[in-house]
Structure formats: C-alpha cells, structure tokens
Design a protein around this motif. Structure first.
Motif, PDB file in Angstrom:
ATOM      1  N   ALA A 194      26.127  12.958 -62.994  1.00 39.77           N
ATOM      2  CA  ALA A 194      27.098  14.074 -63.325  1.00 39.77           C
ATOM      3  C   ALA A 194      27.918  13.533 -64.587  1.00 39.77           C
ATOM      4  O   ALA A 194      28.163  14.171 -65.451  1.00 39.77           O
ATOM      5  N   TYR A 195      28.472  12.229 -64.432  1.00 41.55           N
ATOM      6  CA  TYR A 195      29.654  11.758 -65.268  1.00 41.55           C
ATOM      7  C   TYR A 195      28.955  10.667 -66.242  1.00 41.55           C
ATOM      8  O   TYR A 195      29.809   9.869 -66.784  1.00 41.55           O
ATOM      9  N   PHE A 196      27.615  10.678 -66.686  1.00 41.03           N
ATOM     10  CA  PHE A 196      26.956   9.849 -67.206  1.00 41.03           C
ATOM     11  C   PHE A 196      27.846   9.807 -68.598  1.00 41.03           C
ATOM     12  O   PHE A 196      27.910   8.577 -69.129  1.00 41.03           O
ATOM     13  N   HIS A 197      27.948  10.749 -69.245  1.00 43.31           N
ATOM     14  CA  HIS A 197      28.582  10.484 -70.798  1.00 43.31           C
ATOM     15  C   HIS A 197      29.673   9.683 -70.941  1.00 43.31           C
ATOM     16  O   HIS A 197      29.990   8.991 -71.976  1.00 43.31           O
ATOM     17  N   PHE A 198      30.594   9.613 -69.770  1.00 42.06           N
ATOM     18  CA  PHE A 198      31.823   9.011 -69.832  1.00 42.06           C
ATOM     19  C   PHE A 198      31.612   7.527 -69.501  1.00 42.06           C
ATOM     20  O   PHE A 198      32.427   6.728 -69.672  1.00 42.06           O
ATOM     21  N   HIS A 199      30.533   7.084 -68.841  1.00 40.49           N
ATOM     22  CA  HIS A 199      29.957   5.832 -68.180  1.00 40.49           C
ATOM     23  C   HIS A 199      29.055   5.268 -69.417  1.00 40.49           C
ATOM     24  O   HIS A 199      29.430   4.002 -69.812  1.00 40.49           O
ATOM     25  N   GLY A 200      28.019   6.024 -69.988  1.00 43.22           N
ATOM     26  CA  GLY A 200      27.166   5.265 -70.769  1.00 43.22           C
ATOM     27  C   GLY A 200      26.180   4.562 -70.049  1.00 43.22           C
ATOM     28  O   GLY A 200      25.332   3.976 -71.028  1.00 43.22           O
ATOM     29  N   GLU A 201      26.019   4.227 -68.829  1.00 46.59           N
ATOM     30  CA  GLU A 201      24.907   3.558 -68.429  1.00 46.59           C
ATOM     31  C   GLU A 201      23.992   4.562 -67.477  1.00 46.59           C
ATOM     32  O   GLU A 201      24.811   5.381 -66.785  1.00 46.59           O
ATOM     33  N   THR A 202      22.936   4.266 -67.458  1.00 48.20           N
ATOM     34  CA  THR A 202      21.668   5.145 -66.995  1.00 48.20           C
ATOM     35  C   THR A 202      20.644   4.359 -66.337  1.00 48.20           C
ATOM     36  O   THR A 202      20.159   3.298 -66.930  1.00 48.20           O
ATOM     37  N   VAL A 203      19.877   5.140 -65.354  1.00 47.59           N
ATOM     38  CA  VAL A 203      18.602   4.452 -65.100  1.00 47.59           C
ATOM     39  C   VAL A 203      17.586   5.740 -65.085  1.00 47.59           C
ATOM     40  O   VAL A 203      16.456   5.533 -64.652  1.00 47.59           O
ATOM     41  N   ILE A 204      17.817   6.934 -66.018  1.00 42.66           N
ATOM     42  CA  ILE A 204      17.054   7.765 -66.145  1.00 42.66           C
ATOM     43  C   ILE A 204      15.588   7.199 -66.939  1.00 42.66           C
ATOM     44  O   ILE A 204      14.652   7.866 -66.617  1.00 42.66           O
ATOM     45  N   ASP A 205      15.789   5.947 -67.579  1.00 46.45           N
ATOM     46  CA  ASP A 205      14.666   5.416 -68.148  1.00 46.45           C
ATOM     47  C   ASP A 205      13.756   4.862 -67.199  1.00 46.45           C
ATOM     48  O   ASP A 205      12.381   4.739 -67.535  1.00 46.45           O
TER      49      ASP A 205
END
Ligand code: PMP
Length: 371
Positions: A194-205
C-alpha cells in the motif's frame, strides 16, 4: 407501547454467524475532518488534475452501463509489466484482503501475521473459520523475520505482510520476503505494498515467478484516490482465477475505472507528491528529534511517535489545534504511541507548531499533577 413494538421487543431475531459476533472492529473516519488530516495516511492534497479532468467529462449516459473492468485491468497490468490475467482490480485493498481471505481460509487453517500491523487483516480473518497466529515485533518494531519463519506451520495458509508496515513504518527486505515465500510453499504470501511509492522497493516483479506470491497495491495513498476505492491484487494466474471467482464483478465502479488510466499516466504528479512527502518527512523527523520525542524510522508517509501515558490528551489537543492524528495505543506493543501522517512541507510545519504547543501544555499538566 404499540402492539407491534411490544412484539418486536420479545421476538426472536436472526443471529449472525458465531465468528461475525466475535469479529474485531475497525474504526473508520467519522466525519468532521475539514482540518489537517494526518490520521489515515491519505494523500493530504489532491489527486492528479488529469484525473479531475476525466471525472468532469463523465457523461450521464455512461453511468447507465455496468462497469467494464477488463480493458482497464489490461492497462494496469501493462503498467506493472504483468499479464492481464495476473491482475485483479478491487474496491480498495480492503476488498482485496477480504476476497483473498474468503478464497483461501478454511477451518483448521492459520493466518500468520507479524504484529502490530494493519487492522483489517484480523478483522476479515476473524470472520472466517481460520485461526490468527500473530508474531509480536520487539520494542524496535522491526520486521520479526526469524520468529515469523519459526511460526510457519503445516497449517499456515496465508502470511500477510504489509511492506512497509503500518503503524510502525518499518520494512522487510526483499530477500526476507522471498525466503518466507520459499519456506511456506503451501501458503499464500500476501505482500501488501500500500505504501510502495514512499519506499521504492517491491517484489511485484516476482509475481508469476514465485508460485505462492500475491502483491497488493492501492491508489488510496500516493495517488490520492482513497475516495474512489481502488486497489489491486497481482498474482500467478493459477491463484488469481479462484480470487476472480469470489470477487464481485462490479465492485470497482465505472467512475473509478475511468480515473485509473489518467492517474497512471500522470507520473509527474506522482513523483511530485512522493518527493514532497519524503522531504516533509525528513523535516518532521528532525523536528521530533529536536523536541525529544521518540520516533520509529519510517519508510512510508507516516511516523509513529512515543507520547506515553498522555496519548489520549495529546490526540485531543492536537485535534483542537486543527491537526488530526491517530492514537495507536490499542495496537499490540504500541501503548502510548501515536501515528502521524506526513503531508506537504507546509502542512508539516503547521503540524510541528501544533505539536510543540501540545507538548508544552502536556508538560505543564504533568507538572501540576506531579506528587
Ligand atoms: N493496507 C494497508 C497496509 C493500509 O494501511 C491500508 C489503508 N489504511 C490499506 C491496505 C487499505 O487501503 P485501501 O484504501 O486501498 O482499502
């Protein structure tokens, strides 16, 4: 008393399921929030003007049609470099959580949760026949990785991790998340970004690569569309087909669907808002340090602070000064702690003024009550 009223007083009324009677409750905003809203981690300004433009052009005729989600799902999927079958739009992430739990949790299953975390996981799980197993973070509120791994059992069916987490603002690392997925192949790992944009790290890939990974995203935070209710689940086709079966076909309404493409396109707006919040967070953290208020490091658009025994009075005084903040004292391990959303730098300067004023009032009160 009329005869009808008399009868209804003694009548047997239908009772809800046992689990529903025992359900945890969430306390949403109740209105009267026309001040500085630093209580629900929303965008504190507005959505992209491009979205506003599209909203203004929606015709009365178009409202007669049922929402057509497939074309928009394809646009969102392409934006995330995923296949359309891997993405399901939802009525906010709240619906995503609800539907995911309804799809997978049955009697004897366990939902594994690091706590404190987002309340709705427990709310929706408590309505199912599954058991909630929690792993309490230490005083530093960091992600309890080792203890979470140790709590995985053959009955674990879903592991829900908000990353970054709320109310702590802490984050698990990518390698920790991937290891959890591998160590619990019989369970769905939900990573709520939910707060991805402020964190910048993801596992969506890793969606579609890791067979048990599902990622949630919302448009309620950085995009500023909380009122439209837009979220999504991204996962492997084999899991998404069951989720789609449970999902209400029209839960994402046509106004929300119309607004998604312009919201995604306007990356300049998103970058501006996120950049503003990150700068405001750094300034606000410095002000907290100066005021000697303990805080936890945050990767999101909020900061958890230690107020102590006067947490209720603090929240009340801040509200009186026109700044709404959220008392998290009833969260596990959070007694005396209050969460403050980060808005723009200008808004946070107003928040700092209210905070300093409030702290000095509290100090005076504590002094008066001292033995
Ligand atoms: N997940 C987390 C971690 C959240 O903090 C929130 C919002 N409070 C949500 C999901 C819900 O988001 P939405 O508005 O998309 O339902």
């Amino acid at each position: 008393m009329t005869e009808l009223a008399d009868k209804s007083a003694t009548a047997i009324i239908p009772s809800p399921r046992r689990h529903v009677q025992a359900m945890k409750e969430y306390h949403p905003p109740l209105g009267n929030r026309d001040v500085l809203r630093l209580d629900f981690n929303e965008n504190t300004v507005a959505c992209s003007p491009k979205v506003r433009e599209v909203l203004g052009r929606i015709s009365a005729g178009s409202l007669t049609r049922y929402p057509e989600r497939a074309p928009v799902e394809a646009i969102v999927a392409a934006h995330l470099s995923l296949a359309p079958e891997q993405v399901a739009l939802t009525n906010g992430v709240d619906e995503a959580i609800h539907v995911l739990f309804e799809t997978f949790l049955e009697e004897g299953d366990e939902l594994l949760l690091p706590v404190p975390t987002y309340t709705m996981y427990e709310v929706y799980a408590s309505a199912t026949d599954a058991r909630v197993v929690t792993v309490l973070a230490g005083d530093d509120l960091r992600f309890p990785f080792k203890r979470l791994l140790a709590a995985i059992s053959p009955r674990t069916k879903i592991i829900a991790i908000a990353n970054p987490n709320s109310p702590s603002g802490s984050a698990a690392t990518r390698s920790q998340l991937l290891e959890i997925a591998v160590r619990a192949p019989h369970a769905v790992l939900l990573v709520d970004e939910a707060y991805f944009h402020f964190h910048g790290e993801t596992v969506i890939d890793q969606v579609g690569v890791i067979p048990n990974l599902i990622v949630a995203r919302t448009f309620s935070k950085a995009y500023g569309l909380a009122g439209l209710r837009l979220g999504l689940l991204a996962g492997p086709v084999e899991l998404m087909r069951w989720i789609r079966r449970v999902l209400s076909p029209y839960s994402v309404n046509s106004l929300a669907l119309a607004c998604l493409p312009p919201a995604l396109e306007d990356t300049a707006y998103l970058d501006w808002y996120v950049g503003e919040v990150l700068e405001a967070r750094a300034e606000f953290e410095a002000a907290l340090d100066e005021a000697c208020v303990r805080r936890w490091p945050s990767r999101a658009n909020f900061v958890l602070v230690e107020i102590g025994a006067q947490h209720k009075e603090f929240t009340r005084l801040m509200s009186g000064a026109g700044v709404l903040v959220r008392d998290r004292s009833t969260d596990p391990g959070c007694h005396g702690r209050v969460r403050i959303t980060i808005g723009t730098r200008e808004q946070m300067r107003q928040a700092v003024a209210a905070l300093n004023e409030t702290l000095s009032v509290l100090k005076m009160q504590a002094h008066q009550h001292a033995p």
